[in-house]
Design a protein around this motif. Structure first.
Motif, PDB file in Angstrom:
ATOM      1  N   ILE A  40      70.645  49.623  48.866  1.00  0.00           N
ATOM      2  CA  ILE A  40      71.322  48.332  49.001  1.00  0.00           C
ATOM      3  C   ILE A  40      70.780  47.615  50.231  1.00  0.00           C
ATOM      4  CG2 ILE A  40      73.624  47.255  49.256  1.00  0.00           C
ATOM      5  CD1 ILE A  40      74.472  50.407  48.537  1.00  0.00           C
ATOM      6  N   ASP A  41      70.452  46.345  50.090  1.00  0.00           N
ATOM      7  CA  ASP A  41      70.018  45.573  51.263  1.00  0.00           C
ATOM      8  C   ASP A  41      70.484  44.139  51.171  1.00  0.00           C
ATOM      9  OD1 ASP A  41      68.400  44.265  53.389  1.00  0.00           O
ATOM     10  OD2 ASP A  41      67.462  46.228  53.480  1.00  0.00           O
ATOM     11  N   LYS A  42      71.005  43.632  52.291  1.00  0.00           N
ATOM     12  CA  LYS A  42      71.488  42.251  52.310  1.00  0.00           C
ATOM     13  C   LYS A  42      70.314  41.265  52.291  1.00  0.00           C
ATOM     14  CE  LYS A  42      71.889  42.271  57.354  1.00  0.00           C
ATOM     15  NZ  LYS A  42      72.696  42.113  58.539  1.00  0.00           N
ATOM     16  N   THR A  48      61.948  43.443  59.463  1.00  0.00           N
ATOM     17  CA  THR A  48      61.221  44.218  60.490  1.00  0.00           C
ATOM     18  C   THR A  48      60.165  45.146  59.879  1.00  0.00           C
ATOM     19  OG1 THR A  48      63.288  44.175  61.706  1.00  0.00           O
ATOM     20  CG2 THR A  48      61.594  45.676  62.514  1.00  0.00           C
ATOM     21  N   SER A  49      60.503  45.768  58.751  1.00  0.00           N
ATOM     22  CA  SER A  49      59.556  46.726  58.174  1.00  0.00           C
ATOM     23  C   SER A  49      58.337  46.038  57.557  1.00  0.00           C
ATOM     24  CB  SER A  49      60.271  47.622  57.155  1.00  0.00           C
ATOM     25  OG  SER A  49      61.138  48.498  57.842  1.00  0.00           O
ATOM     26  N   LYS A  50      58.362  44.702  57.489  1.00  0.00           N
ATOM     27  CA  LYS A  50      57.166  43.957  57.055  1.00  0.00           C
ATOM     28  C   LYS A  50      56.456  43.335  58.260  1.00  0.00           C
ATOM     29  CE  LYS A  50      57.672  41.154  53.379  1.00  0.00           C
ATOM     30  NZ  LYS A  50      58.463  40.165  52.597  1.00  0.00           N
ATOM     31  N   GLU A 212      75.582  41.838  51.506  1.00  0.00           N
ATOM     32  CA  GLU A 212      75.936  42.651  52.664  1.00  0.00           C
ATOM     33  C   GLU A 212      76.804  43.834  52.213  1.00  0.00           C
ATOM     34  OE1 GLU A 212      76.696  40.559  56.079  1.00  0.00           O
ATOM     35  OE2 GLU A 212      77.428  42.329  57.159  1.00  0.00           O
ATOM     36  N   ALA A 213      76.477  45.025  52.708  1.00  0.00           N
ATOM     37  CA  ALA A 213      77.230  46.223  52.298  1.00  0.00           C
ATOM     38  C   ALA A 213      78.218  46.648  53.369  1.00  0.00           C
ATOM     39  CB  ALA A 213      76.241  47.358  52.038  1.00  0.00           C
ATOM     40  N   LYS A 214      79.375  47.150  52.913  1.00  0.00           N
ATOM     41  CA  LYS A 214      80.374  47.699  53.849  1.00  0.00           C
ATOM     42  C   LYS A 214      80.743  49.099  53.396  1.00  0.00           C
ATOM     43  CE  LYS A 214      82.627  43.638  55.643  1.00  0.00           C
ATOM     44  NZ  LYS A 214      83.416  42.548  55.155  1.00  0.00           N
ATOM     45  N   GLN A 369      64.515  54.532  65.613  1.00  0.00           N
ATOM     46  CA  GLN A 369      63.098  54.908  65.826  1.00  0.00           C
ATOM     47  C   GLN A 369      62.353  53.880  66.677  1.00  0.00           C
ATOM     48  OE1 GLN A 369      64.624  54.712  62.904  1.00  0.00           O
ATOM     49  NE2 GLN A 369      64.291  56.537  61.687  1.00  0.00           N
ATOM     50  N   CYS A 370      62.949  52.757  66.919  1.00  0.00           N
ATOM     51  CA  CYS A 370      62.470  51.719  67.853  1.00  0.00           C
ATOM     52  C   CYS A 370      61.007  51.311  67.599  1.00  0.00           C
ATOM     53  CB  CYS A 370      62.698  52.172  69.287  1.00  0.00           C
ATOM     54  SG  CYS A 370      62.582  50.842  70.502  1.00  0.00           S
ATOM     55  N   ARG A 371      60.106  51.544  68.589  1.00  0.00           N
ATOM     56  CA  ARG A 371      58.697  51.112  68.462  1.00  0.00           C
ATOM     57  C   ARG A 371      57.930  51.941  67.437  1.00  0.00           C
ATOM     58  NH1 ARG A 371      55.249  52.259  72.322  1.00  0.00           N
ATOM     59  NH2 ARG A 371      56.539  53.856  73.261  1.00  0.00           N
ATOM     60  N   VAL A 374      57.878  52.728  61.837  1.00  0.00           N
ATOM     61  CA  VAL A 374      57.024  52.889  60.657  1.00  0.00           C
ATOM     62  C   VAL A 374      56.339  54.253  60.741  1.00  0.00           C
ATOM     63  CG1 VAL A 374      55.180  51.881  59.270  1.00  0.00           C
ATOM     64  CG2 VAL A 374      56.652  50.395  60.629  1.00  0.00           C
ATOM     65  N   THR A 375      55.848  54.594  61.932  1.00  0.00           N
ATOM     66  CA  THR A 375      55.179  55.888  62.121  1.00  0.00           C
ATOM     67  C   THR A 375      56.079  57.042  61.675  1.00  0.00           C
ATOM     68  OG1 THR A 375      54.117  54.927  64.070  1.00  0.00           O
ATOM     69  CG2 THR A 375      54.009  57.322  63.863  1.00  0.00           C
ATOM     70  N   LEU A 376      57.345  56.977  62.067  1.00  0.00           N
ATOM     71  CA  LEU A 376      58.245  58.117  61.819  1.00  0.00           C
ATOM     72  C   LEU A 376      58.972  58.052  60.474  1.00  0.00           C
ATOM     73  CD1 LEU A 376      59.886  58.461  65.379  1.00  0.00           C
ATOM     74  CD2 LEU A 376      57.973  59.768  64.454  1.00  0.00           C
TER      75      LEU A 376
HETATM   76  C1  LIG Z   1      56.512  43.202  66.385  1.00  0.00           C
HETATM   77  C2  LIG Z   1      56.798  44.619  66.008  1.00  0.00           C
HETATM   78  C3  LIG Z   1      55.766  45.551  66.030  1.00  0.00           C
HETATM   79  C4  LIG Z   1      56.009  46.865  65.653  1.00  0.00           C
HETATM   80  N1  LIG Z   1      54.952  47.724  65.573  1.00  0.00           N
HETATM   81  C5  LIG Z   1      55.138  48.983  65.135  1.00  0.00           C
HETATM   82  C6  LIG Z   1      54.034  49.863  64.980  1.00  0.00           C
HETATM   83  O1  LIG Z   1      52.878  49.487  65.213  1.00  0.00           O
HETATM   84  N2  LIG Z   1      54.262  51.117  64.538  1.00  0.00           N
HETATM   85  C7  LIG Z   1      55.521  51.573  64.263  1.00  0.00           C
HETATM   86  O2  LIG Z   1      55.673  52.730  63.903  1.00  0.00           O
HETATM   87  N3  LIG Z   1      56.588  50.749  64.375  1.00  0.00           N
HETATM   88  C8  LIG Z   1      56.435  49.474  64.807  1.00  0.00           C
HETATM   89  N4  LIG Z   1      57.500  48.625  64.948  1.00  0.00           N
HETATM   90  C9  LIG Z   1      58.864  49.149  64.709  1.00  0.00           C
HETATM   91  C10 LIG Z   1      59.195  49.218  63.242  1.00  0.00           C
HETATM   92  O3  LIG Z   1      58.831  48.028  62.591  1.00  0.00           O
HETATM   93  C11 LIG Z   1      60.700  49.463  63.039  1.00  0.00           C
HETATM   94  O4  LIG Z   1      61.138  50.531  63.853  1.00  0.00           O
HETATM   95  C12 LIG Z   1      60.981  49.824  61.584  1.00  0.00           C
HETATM   96  O5  LIG Z   1      60.493  48.824  60.734  1.00  0.00           O
HETATM   97  C13 LIG Z   1      62.474  50.009  61.357  1.00  0.00           C
HETATM   98  O6  LIG Z   1      62.632  50.298  59.987  1.00  0.00           O
HETATM   99  P1  LIG Z   1      64.060  50.603  59.409  1.00  0.00           P
HETATM  100  O7  LIG Z   1      63.903  50.856  57.970  1.00  0.00           O
HETATM  101  O8  LIG Z   1      64.732  51.643  60.229  1.00  0.00           O
HETATM  102  O9  LIG Z   1      64.885  49.247  59.687  1.00  0.00           O
HETATM  103  P2  LIG Z   1      64.701  47.805  59.039  1.00  0.00           P
HETATM  104  O10 LIG Z   1      63.333  47.535  58.598  1.00  0.00           O
HETATM  105  O11 LIG Z   1      65.327  46.847  59.990  1.00  0.00           O
HETATM  106  O12 LIG Z   1      65.605  47.905  57.743  1.00  0.00           O
HETATM  107  C14 LIG Z   1      67.010  47.956  57.820  1.00  0.00           C
HETATM  108  C15 LIG Z   1      67.521  47.150  56.656  1.00  0.00           C
HETATM  109  O13 LIG Z   1      68.951  47.292  56.601  1.00  0.00           O
HETATM  110  C16 LIG Z   1      69.468  46.089  56.071  1.00  0.00           C
HETATM  111  N5  LIG Z   1      70.883  45.985  56.426  1.00  0.00           N
HETATM  112  C17 LIG Z   1      71.414  45.990  57.662  1.00  0.00           C
HETATM  113  N6  LIG Z   1      72.754  45.868  57.582  1.00  0.00           N
HETATM  114  C18 LIG Z   1      73.073  45.786  56.271  1.00  0.00           C
HETATM  115  C19 LIG Z   1      74.290  45.646  55.557  1.00  0.00           C
HETATM  116  N7  LIG Z   1      75.471  45.594  56.168  1.00  0.00           N
HETATM  117  N8  LIG Z   1      74.232  45.565  54.212  1.00  0.00           N
HETATM  118  C20 LIG Z   1      73.044  45.628  53.552  1.00  0.00           C
HETATM  119  N9  LIG Z   1      71.860  45.759  54.186  1.00  0.00           N
HETATM  120  C21 LIG Z   1      71.872  45.862  55.524  1.00  0.00           C
HETATM  121  C22 LIG Z   1      68.618  45.012  56.749  1.00  0.00           C
HETATM  122  O14 LIG Z   1      68.664  43.822  56.005  1.00  0.00           O
HETATM  123  C23 LIG Z   1      67.249  45.659  56.790  1.00  0.00           C
HETATM  124  O15 LIG Z   1      66.428  45.244  55.710  1.00  0.00           O
HETATM  125  C24 LIG Z   1      57.310  47.288  65.309  1.00  0.00           C
HETATM  126  C25 LIG Z   1      58.347  46.357  65.263  1.00  0.00           C
HETATM  127  C26 LIG Z   1      58.104  45.027  65.609  1.00  0.00           C
HETATM  128  C27 LIG Z   1      59.231  44.051  65.542  1.00  0.00           C
END
Ligand SMILES: Cc1cc2nc3c(=O)[nH]c(=O)nc-3n(C[C@H](O)[C@H](O)[C@H](O)COP(=O)(O)OP(=O)(O)OC[C@H]3O[C@@H](n4cnc5c(N)ncnc54)[C@H](O)[C@@H]3O)c2cc1C
Length: 405
Positions: A40-42, A48-50, A212-214, A369-371, A374-376
């Motif tokens: 589920i995604d809002k 961020t993941s793109k 949006e999911a709750k 996973q912060c920076r 994608v790696t992790l």
């Molecule tokens: C400029 C930049 C450069 C980066 N470079 C790197 C890199 O080189 N290598 C690397 O490993 N990482 C990098 N990162 C970090 C990486 O992009 C993120 O840590 C990663 O994308 C996080 O993925 P995620 O799936 O945890 O979160 P997200 O991609 O944020 O996905 C979480 C999803 O949850 C959804 N969501 C949230 N709340 C709700 C809700 N209530 N209901 C429904 N949906 C919800 C959001 O819409 C979102 O789509 C970079 C980030 C940035 C911004």
């Protein structure tokens, strides 16, 4: 029933909040194990993941170091990759105090590097078996103005030192020392995101996008997820909601303690010219550069702790463009074709929050996973899928402790 009738045991159902790269890798490994998965995604399009640098470089986990001068400069609104909003510090001083305490703490660094290396192996398997085209490039560099610093760090990070002549040959100017990590990779995050989504749908994932999911919790378990008008029931639930994880988990009384760190990507067309032949981090500035294809370069930067703000200040964009103009020999061929942002989900101690939620028996969390999100992502998906399957990895038991913090 005849002797030859096969009994197919359908595995349990799992609902995942968050269709970023972490949620999708959780879905991928669970689908492979036979689970029924709903994601589920809002935000139907992804964010961020793109919109990240796409560098899968576990060896550079310890960088960059943030000094107290960087923090003072960032709070004062000075130029540079880091920016901190005083408003945000006032809103959650404990997060910032903890972050300051852990800024230069390397006690867990080796564990994260090893985790990143395990993840890189999973990426190799994933790309080999799934044939997803994500512009994978092998070999990533880190460059420095100081040759001595590059030499010293090449030993610390186990990479190969290269001098200015080689760096110039790769398309970069005025950088005096570098390190090459020949086994680490760069990908085009937009293509990885699209390929992964297509793959999990093919494997049978049910997607609920745009609402949006709750989480609704009752008597120590998640009861269901409400997404728009739909109630989604599952046996087990995962929250991989990136920078929004704190608010999603509020009803479960779990605080993963995430602060969003905004970053920007600028995409350039290149007039079909090769601008650089190796993707690199310009470490003095916190800028990443990658050429994904003949006509596409991505430049990413900024680590901005200022909440969910969407405006990039003109002054900061100019700072970024001036630096790449100085350091990319072929900059004259580059034309901006798009500007994007994303929010890294960051914990104050730089340790991801991956594991079973305390006191809620059917809830799992994977964020922080912060920076390195994608790696992790593949190793995160694998760890969570093994936990859900009742065979938790002993190697990654240490990660679960942090869920309780
Ligand atoms: C400029 C930049 C450069 C980066 N470079 C790197 C890199 O080189 N290598 C690397 O490993 N990482 C990098 N990162 C970090 C990486 O992009 C993120 O840590 C990663 O994308 C996080 O993925 P995620 O799936 O945890 O979160 P997200 O991609 O944020 O996905 C979480 C999803 O949850 C959804 N969501 C949230 N709340 C709700 C809700 N209530 N209901 C429904 N949906 C919800 C959001 O819409 C979102 O789509 C970079 C980030 C940035 C911004």
């Amino acid at each position: 029933m005849t002797k030859n009738t096969k009994i197919i045991h359908k595995k349990e159902s799992v609902a995942i909040i968050g269709a970023g790269v972490n949620g999708m890798f959780c879905a991928y490994y669970l689908l492979k194990k036979g689970y029924q998965v709903t994601v589920i995604d809002k935000n139907a399009e992804g964010l961020t993941s793109k919109n990240n640098a796409g560098l899968l470089t576990p060896s550079l986990t310890p960088a960059p170091k943030i000094s107290i001068n960087d923090v003072i400069n960032a709070l004062a609104g000075g130029a540079g990759p880091i920016s901190i909003s005083p408003r945000r510090v006032v809103a959650d001083p404990i997060w910032f105090l903890k972050a300051a305490k852990y800024a230069n703490d390397e006690s867990q660094t080796q564990r994260i590097i090893d985790m990143g290396k395990d993840s890189l192996k999973l990426y190799t398997e994933f790309f080999d078996s799934e044939k997803i085209d994500a512009d994978v490039k092998k070999g990533v560099a880190a460059f420095y103005s100081s040759k001595e610093e590059a030499k010293e760090l090449s030993k610390k990070y186990n990479g190969k030192f290269i001098g200015e002549k080689t760096i110039t040959h790769l398309g970069y100017n005025e950088l005096h020392g570098g390190i090459i990590f020949k086994d680490e990779i760069s990908i085009n995050p937009v293509k990885l995101f699209a390929g992964l989504r297509e793959k999990i749908i093919k494997l049978g994932a049910h997607m609920e996008l745009g609402e949006e999911a709750k989480l609704y919790v009752r008597g120590g378990s998640v009861d269901y997820i409400q997404a728009g008008t739909k109630k989604i029931h599952a046996d087990k639930y995962i929250v991989t909601a990136g920078s929004w994880s704190n608010s999603v988990l509020k009803s479960a009384k779990v605080n993963p303690y995430i602060e969003p760190a905004r970053g920007f990507s600028i995409l350039f067309s290149t007039n079909n010219k090769t601008i650089i032949s190796t993707p690199a981090l310009l470490e003095d500035y916190g800028i990443a550069v990658a050429q994904h294809s003949a006509n596409l370069v991505r430049v990413t930067s900024f680590f901005e702790l200022q909440g969910e703000d969407h405006n990039l200040k003109k002054k900061r964009e100019e700072w970024l463009l001036n630096i790449i103009k100085t350091h990319l020999a072929n900059y004259r061929n580059m034309r901006i074709i798009g500007k994007y942002y994303g929010f890294r989900p960051c914990t104050p101690n730089n340790i991801p929050v991956i594991g079973a939620a305390p006191e809620i028996n059917n809830l799992f969390i994977a964020t922080g996973q912060c920076r390195l999100g994608v790696t992790l992502a593949p190793i995160t998906g694998k760890i969570i899928s093994e936990m859900i399957d009742g065979k938790p990895s002993k190697k990654y038991k240490w990660l679960q402790n942090f869920v309780k913090n």
